[in-house]
Structures are given as C-alpha cells and as structure tokens.
Design a protein around this motif. Structure first.
Motif, PDB file in Angstrom:
ATOM      1  N   GLN A  88       0.846  -1.186   0.000  1.00 19.08           N
ATOM      2  CA  GLN A  88       0.000   0.000   0.000  1.00 19.08           C
ATOM      3  C   GLN A  88       0.881   1.236   0.000  1.00 19.08           C
ATOM      4  OE1 GLN A  88      -2.784   0.194   3.210  1.00 19.08           O
ATOM      5  NE2 GLN A  88      -3.817   2.011   2.422  1.00 19.08           N
ATOM      6  N   GLU A  89       0.595   2.142  -0.904  1.00 19.55           N
ATOM      7  CA  GLU A  89       1.408   3.358  -1.005  1.00 19.55           C
ATOM      8  C   GLU A  89       1.273   4.190   0.262  1.00 19.55           C
ATOM      9  OE1 GLU A  89      -2.641   4.547  -1.943  1.00 19.55           O
ATOM     10  OE2 GLU A  89      -1.391   2.936  -2.784  1.00 19.55           O
ATOM     11  N   ASP A  90       2.327   4.939   0.588  1.00 19.98           N
ATOM     12  CA  ASP A  90       2.268   5.876   1.706  1.00 19.98           C
ATOM     13  C   ASP A  90       1.776   7.245   1.261  1.00 19.98           C
ATOM     14  OD1 ASP A  90       3.289   4.492   4.180  1.00 19.98           O
ATOM     15  OD2 ASP A  90       4.890   4.008   2.778  1.00 19.98           O
ATOM     16  N   SER A  91       2.001   7.569   0.006  1.00 15.35           N
ATOM     17  CA  SER A  91       1.435   8.781  -0.583  1.00 15.35           C
ATOM     18  C   SER A  91       1.445   8.624  -2.097  1.00 15.35           C
ATOM     19  CB  SER A  91       2.220  10.034  -0.159  1.00 15.35           C
ATOM     20  OG  SER A  91       3.556   9.964  -0.617  1.00 15.35           O
ATOM     21  N   GLY A  92       0.706   9.503  -2.769  1.00 16.08           N
ATOM     22  CA  GLY A  92       0.611   9.413  -4.215  1.00 16.08           C
ATOM     23  C   GLY A  92      -0.511   8.482  -4.638  1.00 16.08           C
ATOM     24  N   GLU A  93      -0.607   8.264  -5.961  1.00 16.74           N
ATOM     25  CA  GLU A  93      -1.688   7.426  -6.472  1.00 16.74           C
ATOM     26  C   GLU A  93      -1.366   6.909  -7.868  1.00 16.74           C
ATOM     27  OE1 GLU A  93      -5.218   9.812  -6.808  1.00 16.74           O
ATOM     28  OE2 GLU A  93      -4.116  11.517  -7.652  1.00 16.74           O
ATOM     29  N   VAL A  94      -2.100   5.859  -8.251  1.00 18.22           N
ATOM     30  CA  VAL A  94      -2.049   5.309  -9.598  1.00 18.22           C
ATOM     31  C   VAL A  94      -3.405   5.569 -10.235  1.00 18.22           C
ATOM     32  CG1 VAL A  94      -1.758   3.235 -10.994  1.00 18.22           C
ATOM     33  CG2 VAL A  94      -0.397   3.535  -8.905  1.00 18.22           C
ATOM     34  N   ILE A  95      -3.397   6.165 -11.413  1.00 13.96           N
ATOM     35  CA  ILE A  95      -4.628   6.558 -12.084  1.00 13.96           C
ATOM     36  C   ILE A  95      -4.764   5.775 -13.389  1.00 13.96           C
ATOM     37  CG2 ILE A  95      -5.871   8.471 -13.174  1.00 13.96           C
ATOM     38  CD1 ILE A  95      -4.324  10.343 -11.273  1.00 13.96           C
TER      39      ILE A  95
END
Length: 303
Positions: free
Chosen positions: A51-58
């Motif tokens: 799980q990412e700690d920040s940011g995102e995949v779009i």
C-alpha cells in the motif's frame, strides 16, 4: 496509466519517493536502476502488493484509491514471493481465471501447448526457462491492460529467451498493451523499449525516448594535442570514459554550431560512436563521476 507522486516507506526508510510517469498504449517502457534502488518496490506498490504511503495510480482518469476493481487492469507476478510453487499449470489457470474476469483460457492453453509446457507438473518442478515462459504466457493471457514485468528474462537460455521476447513483442503489436519492464541486461533491453526511466535516489531522475535521443545526442571519442580538457567539452559533454588522452563523452543536444566549435579546437581524433543505453546508465546512474584534472586526463574514481 498515470503514476503520480508515488512513495513507499518500509521499516521507517523511504524506498521510493515522488515517482511520476505515464504508460501509454502500444509502448514498452524500461525501468533501469542500480541494485537496491527500489525497482521491485515500485512494481509492488503500483500493483497494490504494497500500500502506497502517498501518491496514487490513475487508470482511465480514475484513481485506484477510488476504484479498486481497476487493479484488474494491472498484471504483476512477483518473482521473489511466488505463491504458485505447489500449483500445476491447470490449477494456475483456474486461479487466474477467477482473479481476472478477462482471462483468456483458450489463448493460455494454446500457448502452453505450443511451447510444450507440461500441464500436470507443479510450478516448482519446472525448469527456470519453463517458469519464465509460463509467467509471460500468464501475463499476456490475463486480460490485464497494463503488464509489469520485473526481470522476466533473467537466467533464461538463448532459445527460450527468444521465445519469451517474441511473445512480449507480439502482445504489444497486436493488442497495444503497454508494458513496464526491468532488466539488468541493458543490451537486451535496448532492443525492446521505446522509452527508459532511470531510478536513482528513490525517484525517477531521467526519462529518455530512445529514438528522439539518438536524433539529438552524439557520442564522441576525442583526443586533443594539449594535455588539458577544453572548457567546451567540460561544459557540453557527459564524460563517460577516459583512457590517457582519449575521452568519450555524450553531447546532448548536439548542434551544427557545437560541431563547428569542437572542430575549431583541432582534435587529433574526433569520431562519432553509437549512443547506447549502457552509456546513459553510466552517465546518469554511476555513484562516482570520472574525475579529469585541469592538467591531465586521468581517471579518478571507477565508474
């Protein structure tokens, strides 16, 4: 797919930070970095194994944080923590058919038969080459639109590697699926990719479109009569090798004006060489730089 400001911390240590790039249809993108720079962590974070700690995949304009079902658009098989070990090929197909609604069983078993992979042998009993082929076949049969391949050809013999590479190229050509692929074999990778991302210091530090780069950059082997490095070279080149007075540097961009100025310095040797992915790796990812004194051409720290 768009990756925006992605970061991951493991055991209080930032492994990747502020990662930004896109994957476009019909292209193969290489991910290159030194050992331990976070390539596998990046793959796992994109695929939601971490799980990412920040940011995102779009994907298709929607963040995976908002629409988790879109993770079905991504295929990534983790080579290090492989849960397939005790499953036969048939059981593996059954599992992935439930995981990916678009899984193409006909395609999968057609390729299994074509490449003579045994259907009733458990994964851990297969040869390394068979495992490599099976993983590629799984990826392209999954129905996922984005394929993440982490060192997919590592350790494969020449013949099996050729088959695996052809499967990847066919998939991109026929179905326009974008692929993010990592490999330590830069010569091999260079033949496959359209674009390369360099991962260093936890983030993407450089991005090159290889064809564009080759039209703009020039690699020169130079020898000057004087025992000094001209300021023009120091200012405009990334020096990647020095042997005595022989200097090899990459000039990017390289213009007719710069060519004229270099020739005006009357080098003893001025020879164009092909720009290779390995050259960019040495220029951008080496931990130590080549040191050239003002008085002599010498190698300081080994690249």
């Amino acid at each position: 797919m768009e990756v925006k400001n992605l970061a991951k911390i493991i055991n209080h240590q930032e492994i990747i930070s502020d990662i930004n790039f896109t994957l476009n249809r019909g292209e193969i993108v290489g991910l290159v970095g030194r050992n331990g720079t976070g390539k596998t962590t990046l793959f796992r974070t994109i695929a939601n194994h971490y799980q990412e700690d920040s940011g995102e995949v779009i994907i298709n304009g929607t963040s995976l944080k908002k629409e988790c079902l879109n993770y079905e658009e991504i295929f990534y098989l983790d080579n290090q923590y492989n849960f397939l070990a005790n499953l036969t090929v048939n059981r593996i197909a059954s599992y992935y058919k439930k995981l990916y609604l678009g899984f193409d069983s006909e395609k999968f078993f057609g390729l299994i038969k074509k490449h003579r992979l045994p259907e009733q042998v458990v994964f851990k009993r297969l040869s390394k080459g068979m495992k490599g082929l099976l993983m590629i076949i799984l990826a392209i049969s999954s129905g996922a639109n984005y394929l993440l391949l982490d060192e997919p050809f590592d350790g494969l013999d020449v013949l099996i590697k050729k088959q695996a590479i052809q499967l990847v190229l066919n998939e991109v050509s026929l179905n326009q699926r974008p692929i993010l692929i990592s490999s330590h074999n830069l010569v091999e990778l260079e033949q496959l990719i359209d674009r390369v991302l360099f991962l260093k210091d936890q983030t993407i530090t450089k991005e090159y479109h290889l064809e564009e780069l080759r039209s703009e950059a020039v690699k020169l082997q130079l020898v000057f009569k004087e025992n000094t490095l001209p300021k023009l070279v120091r200012d405009h080149a990334k020096v990647i090798d020095v042997q005595g007075r022989v200097i090899v540097g990459i000039f990017n961009p390289y213009s007719p004006e710069l060519d004229k100025e270099l020739r005006a310095l009357r080098p003893i040797v001025m020879e164009k060489l092909p720009v290779l992915l390995e050259d960019l790796f040495r220029a951008d990812l080496a931990d130590e730089e080549i040191f050239i004194s003002d008085d002599d051409f010498i190698r300081g720290n080994q690249v």
